[in-house]
Design a protein around this motif. Structure first.
Motif, PDB file in Angstrom:
ATOM      1  N   UNK A 152       0.856  -1.190   0.000  1.00 29.69           N
ATOM      2  CA  UNK A 152       0.000   0.000   0.000  1.00 29.69           C
ATOM      3  C   UNK A 152       0.890   1.237   0.000  1.00 29.69           C
ATOM      4  N   UNK A 153       0.702   2.117  -0.976  1.00 27.61           N
ATOM      5  CA  UNK A 153       1.503   3.347  -1.042  1.00 27.61           C
ATOM      6  C   UNK A 153       0.812   4.468  -0.270  1.00 27.61           C
ATOM      7  N   UNK A 154       1.613   5.480   0.112  1.00 26.36           N
ATOM      8  CA  UNK A 154       1.052   6.607   0.865  1.00 26.36           C
ATOM      9  C   UNK A 154      -0.041   7.308   0.064  1.00 26.36           C
ATOM     10  N   UNK A 155       0.053   7.232  -1.272  1.00 24.52           N
ATOM     11  CA  UNK A 155      -0.933   7.900  -2.135  1.00 24.52           C
ATOM     12  C   UNK A 155      -2.294   7.211  -2.083  1.00 24.52           C
ATOM     13  N   UNK A 156      -2.353   6.030  -1.461  1.00 26.82           N
ATOM     14  CA  UNK A 156      -3.613   5.276  -1.450  1.00 26.82           C
ATOM     15  C   UNK A 156      -3.604   4.200  -2.527  1.00 26.82           C
ATOM     16  N   UNK A 157      -2.652   4.279  -3.470  1.00 28.28           N
ATOM     17  CA  UNK A 157      -2.563   3.256  -4.518  1.00 28.28           C
ATOM     18  C   UNK A 157      -1.816   2.033  -3.993  1.00 28.28           C
TER      19      UNK A 157
END
Ligand SMILES: Nc1ncnc2c1ncn2[C@@H]1O[C@H](COP(=O)(O)OP(=O)(O)OP(=O)(O)O)[C@@H](O)[C@H]1O
Ligand SMILES: [Mg+2]
Length: 368
Positions: free
Chosen positions: A75-80
């Motif tokens: 899970x990336x900080x961007x939500x992606x």
């Protein structure tokens, strides 16, 4: 960057497995030799392309297999979500894929998946050679300063060239000049990055340490690898004859160190094993905080192998409070499920995984 899904194939005794860890606290329990450390090792291989237990990967790859594979959805900080995977073979070559692309550098793995390891060997960070403390320091600088890697590579290259000329014996000083200029320029820059990082690390470390253990006299300081009152070029000039005799460069950032002292003495020679482990935990958790503070809001994953080792209940609980407060993903192992589960506050969500003869089963219940 929490792992949403993790698949492991042919690492030590682990049967092929896919788990869906919690983004917070994951407790891995099971008998001795069941495969708990192997699971952490698999995550470590994904983040760094190497094990923490052996320098070679061959012992890690399951007997009768030619390669091991670790794959994860992250899970990336961007939500992606991104995917990353690594396959390493017994011939020591590896294939890395991030988001479907083949990657050549392991630095990109480390950048995508910052990891911190706390295990029964952690005390060695204080006791061991300066190289380990430089690696610790540079982990932090690498993750907060994008120019660090390229600067580090410049230092390594110019140092290697200078040393290989020095090993030739009696040489014209002028032959060294271009490499020396490059070495000094990159080294001063690297030192500036390290110093800037240390300015932030020190208060973060002191604050975390104060919540773990009372060691008021402990000081953390940085030695940059050469005289603090002279430029590196001046030091190289004054040490040239000796460098020639030795066949390598004595001064420079390759000699930097972090010094932990109590009343003027080396902390490793004064503190108990458990105290040393707590100091190392504080150093690593402090880095976790600094990573979070950085613009990208990046989180690191904590791998804590054998939580109870060397720590009494009070300090175990204090460490777990700090890990909870960090609000990042934690994988933590221990033999006894109850002992592991009881160290957390009642409202902390826990995912639990039972490891038995290399099989991993998610049990997900808080043991009363
Ligand atoms: N290359 C390999 N292939 C197959 N099995 C292996 C390999 N290397 C080690 N093992 C076995 O894997 C098992 C798992 O070891 P691991 O260190 O993960 O156990 P653990 O659950 O952490 O135990 P402990 O509680 O003692 O720390 C051990 O039984 C070990 O003998
Ligand atoms: Mg173990």
């Amino acid at each position: 960057m929490p792992l949403k899904k993790l698949s492991v194939t042919a690492v030590r005794n682990l049967h092929p497995v896919t788990i869906s860890p919690s983004p917070r606290i994951n407790l891995i329990y099971g008998d001795n030799g069941s495969g708990k450390t192997s699971l952490l090792e698999a995550i470590h291989i994904l983040g760094l392309a190497r094990s923490f237990r052996s320098t070679r990967l061959q012992p890690v790859i399951q007997h009768e297999h030619q390669a091991c594979t670790v794959f994860a959805e992250v899970a990336l900080a961007s939500g992606l979500t991104t995917s990353m995977g690594i396959t390493r073979s017994k011939q020591a070559d590896y294939q890395i894929r991030i988001d479907g692309q083949t990657i050549r550098s392991t630095a990109q793995l480390a950048d995508t998946l910052p990891l911190q390891l706390i295990n029964p060997d952690s005390f060695r960070l204080l006791e061991g050679a300066p190289k380990q403390r430089r690696q610790y320091l540079d982990w932090g600088v690498f993750h907060v300063e994008h120019q660090f890697l390229i600067t580090w590579q410049r230092v390594q290259k110019s140092l290697k060239q200078r040393n290989s000329l020095l090993r030739r014996g009696r040489i014209e000083r002028s032959l060294l000049t271009p490499w020396e200029l490059e070495f000094c320029e990159a080294s001063e820059r690297m030192d500036a990055f390290r110093q800037a990082y240390l300015l932030k690390l020190k208060p973060a470390f002191e604050s975390v340490l104060g919540q773990l253990i009372e060691l008021d006299d402990l000081t953390l300081s940085y030695f940059r690898g050469w005289d603090k009152d002279r430029s590196l070029q001046q030091v190289l000039d004054s040490q040239f004859e000796r460098d020639c005799q030795l066949g390598h460069t004595q001064a420079g950032p390759q000699r930097a160190d972090l010094r932990l002292r109590i009343k003027g003495m080396n902390a490793a020679e004064v503190l108990s094993r458990g105290q040393q482990k707590l100091v190392v935990c504080a150093l690593k958790i402090a880095q976790g905080h600094l990573l979070k503070e950085r613009g990208r809001q990046q989180d690191c994953i904590f791998l804590v192998d054998d939580l109870p080792s060397e720590l009494d209940e009070q300090h175990r609980n204090a460490l777990c409070r700090l890990l909870e407060a960090l609000n990042c993903q934690v994988f933590i192992t221990g033999v006894e499920a109850e002992q592991l589960a009881n160290s957390w506050q009642t409202d902390t969500s826990l995912s639990m995984f039972h490891v038995e003869h290399g099989h991993i089963v998610q049990t997900d219940r808080r043991l009363e």
